[in-house]
Design an enzyme around this catalytic site. Structure first.
Site, short mmCIF file in Angstrom:
data_model
loop_
_atom_site.label_atom_id
_atom_site.label_comp_id
_atom_site.label_asym_id
_atom_site.label_seq_id
_atom_site.Cartn_x
_atom_site.Cartn_y
_atom_site.Cartn_z
N GLU A 1 0.66 -1.42 0.07
CA GLU A 1 0.07 0.21 0.08
C GLU A 1 0.76 1.11 -0.29
O GLU A 1 0.36 2.34 -0.54
CB GLU A 1 -0.85 0.02 1.25
CG GLU A 1 -2.23 -1.01 0.89
CD GLU A 1 -2.74 -1.77 2.11
OE1 GLU A 1 -2.49 -1.28 3.13
OE2 GLU A 1 -3.23 -2.93 1.75
N SER B 1 -4.57 -12.17 2.26
CA SER B 1 -6.03 -12.71 2.53
C SER B 1 -5.92 -14.25 3.44
O SER B 1 -6.58 -14.93 3.18
CB SER B 1 -6.48 -13.05 1.40
OG SER B 1 -6.99 -11.97 0.67
N GLY C 1 -3.81 -8.77 7.51
CA GLY C 1 -4.48 -7.27 7.68
C GLY C 1 -5.90 -7.51 8.46
O GLY C 1 -6.08 -7.85 9.44
#
Ligand code: PGA
Length: 242
Positions: A96, A203, A224
């Site tokens: 990110e 994921s 995450g």
């Protein structure tokens, strides 16, 4: 030793973070073969570090640092500032930061150096986009990202996080991840990196963690979304590894 790293991203302010750690510690039974690293947002770093102080195998880290130790960089935090708040590690080059905030390989490299200079253990994130994977460029991209940041002899943890798997619900298969981990391991071995630890991220959740961690190439996971609930995270950390 498996590392379970929780990347909270832009969630959980100081009060929520304190509640989270209290619930986590109540639910989690410490296990000698695993460590749990928490990466809260900068405002919650001290709250988490204080709540974890003296707890074996648990630590707090920053999600990002600037490469300069101090100066006029509004909105940024430096390695020494993060360390003062109690951080012992830092994520470097998260996808990110690279893709949403335009961080270049060179900047990631400077941040890794700054982490080491500040006494923070760097977790270098690498990974290819879907287009790069489809063009067969995965290893070239990952190797380029490693080469731009890792110096010989420096203790670093690598997190292999394919960009197409982050936050999408679509994880790499254990075999896909293992193939890239093997290439990363060979690359690091050739540079005499002291301890080779390669996490997989993208994921990971309660349902797929056991299957992924059964793959010997994975030394842990960087998580995450599935790390945001303290009870579910404590369960994930206690995944039985076959
Ligand atoms: P995710 O994020 O588990 O929500 O896919 C992983 C990460 O960005 O580190």
């Amino acid at each position: 030793m498996n590392v379970f790293a929780a990347n909270w991203k832009m969630h959980l302010g100081p009060a929520d973070a304190r509640d989270y750690v209290t619930t986590f510690l109540r639910t989690y039974t410490p296990q000698p073969d695993r460590a749990v690293w928490f990466f809260p947002p900068a405002v919650s770093l001290q709250a988490v570090a204080d709540a974890l102080a003296g707890k074996e195998g648990l630590l707090a880290g920053a999600q990002d640092i600037h490469w300069e130790p101090k100066g006029a960089f509004t909105g940024a935090i430096s390695g020494p500032l993060a360390a003062q708040a109690g951080a012992r590690a830092v994520l470097v080059g998260h996808s990110e930061r690279r893709h949403l905030f335009g961080e270049t390989d060179a900047e990631t490299g400077r941040k890794l150096d700054a982490a080491v200079a500040a006494g923070l253990h760097p977790v270098l994130c690498v990974g290819e986009t879907l287009a790069q994977r489809e063009r067969g460029e995965t290893l070239a991209v990952v190797t380029r990202q490693l080469a731009a940041a890792v110096k010989s002899g420096v203790d670093v943890t690598i997190a292999y996080e394919p960009v197409w798997a982050i936050g999408t619900g679509r994880n790499a298969t254990p075999q896909d991840a293992a193939a890239v981990h093997r290439a990363i391991r060979r690359w690091l071995e050739a540079r005499a990196t002291p301890i080779i630890r390669i996490l997989y991220g993208g994921s990971v959740n309660l349902k797929n963690a056991a299957e992924l961690l059964a793959e010997r190439e994975l030394d842990g996971v960087l998580v995450g979304g599935a790390s945001l609930d303290p009870v579910a995270w404590a369960q994930l950390v206690q995944t039985r590894i076959s």
